[in-house]
Design an enzyme around this catalytic site. Structure first.
Site, short mmCIF file in Angstrom:
data_model
loop_
_atom_site.label_atom_id
_atom_site.label_comp_id
_atom_site.label_asym_id
_atom_site.label_seq_id
_atom_site.Cartn_x
_atom_site.Cartn_y
_atom_site.Cartn_z
N GLU A 3 0.90 -1.14 0.00
CA GLU A 3 0.00 0.00 0.00
C GLU A 3 0.94 1.20 0.00
O GLU A 3 2.16 1.02 -0.11
CB GLU A 3 -0.89 0.00 1.24
CG GLU A 3 -1.83 -1.21 1.28
CD GLU A 3 -2.78 -1.18 2.45
OE1 GLU A 3 -3.62 -0.27 2.49
OE2 GLU A 3 -2.69 -2.05 3.32
N LYS A 59 -0.04 4.21 -5.12
CA LYS A 59 0.70 2.95 -5.08
C LYS A 59 1.64 2.80 -6.28
O LYS A 59 2.22 1.73 -6.48
CB LYS A 59 -0.29 1.78 -5.05
CG LYS A 59 -1.22 1.79 -3.83
CD LYS A 59 -2.28 0.73 -3.94
CE LYS A 59 -3.31 0.88 -2.82
NZ LYS A 59 -4.45 -0.04 -3.01
#
Length: 262
Positions: A3, A59
């Site tokens: 993440e 991301k």
DNA sequence: TCCACTGTTACTCA
DNA sequence: CTGAGTAACAGTGG
């Protein structure tokens, strides 16, 4: 794994390993991670180029060279590591970039859910990221609140929608909602002003710690530290945590700390 | 054998 | 057009 905090860690790896160094060779050990390009085109674009300051958006990691930009996405299992060229190549090392100074940057990914993209110039790099919302670490309060208010879906779904806000994944969204004491099923557009403020603050604090840790840390005092417990208890109030599915992802929340809102 | 998994997208349905 | 649910991608591990 990846993440926003993980990708931020990979950005630091890229910076310390590759910034200012010339790409000497590129070994593609699995072409399945290359998107819209051949090994040949990747080599032609990068060999002889020098990596500059890398960037991250959500991301996505951008490995810039002053010319072409390599865009990396890590899916659920990707990693970026710095090694020496003669270090043993591990399983799932898909692409190896041998650099000057005796370094080798390694893109490793077990599941190959995402991979590498190549943009010939900044314009094309921007086009590849065009659908992304503001970066969760860079977004200001006003922008954050505006993004949330404009969606009527459940707040967890909205938080993890990369076109609304870029960077939060399944674990982070649960963690942030727990910290802000908001139930994941609440409609984003129904949040009160106070709710949105708590959510923004909770997100900033969670991200700050997670970026420092380089991951969403499974600490005992965090929700994430208890996801996999057989009978998970809320670290704040000891109430048994609830588990459900939202948008196909497992969702964990505390029925006591995160009230219904109604 | 079955199920789950920190991601994304194409597709369906309401 | 929005939102929600599903399967699919691929690989491993409990």
């Amino acid at each position: 794994m990846p993440e926003l905090p993980d990708v931020e860690g990979f950005r630091k790896v890229l910076k310390s390993c590759a910034k200012g160094r010339v790409v000497q060779r590129v070994d593609v050990r699995d072409t399945g991670v290359l998107h819209g390009m051949s090994t040949r085109r990747l080599r032609d674009a990068l060999v002889g180029r020098r990596f500059t300051e890398p960037e991250r958006h959500g991301k996505w990691l951008l490995a810039r060279t002053g010319g072409p930009t390599l865009l990396l996405h890590f899916g659920m299992t990707g990693q970026l590591a710095c090694a020496r060229p003669d270090d043993v190549v591990e399983a799932h090392n898909r692409v190896l970039f041998t650099l000057g100074g005796g370094r080798q940057l390694r893109y490793r990914d077990q599941r190959k859910l995402q991979g590498l993209w190549l943009a010939d110039d900044d314009f094309e790099a921007a086009r590849l990221l065009a659908g992304q919302g503001p970066d969760a670490l860079a977004v200001d309060r006003a922008e954050f609140e505006a993004a949330l208010s404009s969606h009527r879906g459940r707040v967890k779904t909205v938080l993890t929608d990369q076109s609304v806000l870029a960077g939060l994944g399944n674990l982070l969204a649960d963690e942030v909602l727990w910290r802000a004491r908001l139930r994941p099923t609440v409609r984003a557009s129904d949040l009160t002003e106070a709710d949105r403020r708590r959510l923004y603050t909770g997100m900033r604090r969670t991200l700050r710690s997670a970026v420092t840790a380089g991951c969403v840390p499974p600490r005992d005092s965090w929700l994430t530290g208890h996801r996999d417990d057989p009978a998970p208890a809320c670290p704040r109030c000891r109430t048994l945590l609830r588990r459900s599915r939202m948008a196909g992802r497992s969702t964990v929340w505390c029925p006591r700390c995160q009230p219904d809102g109604s």
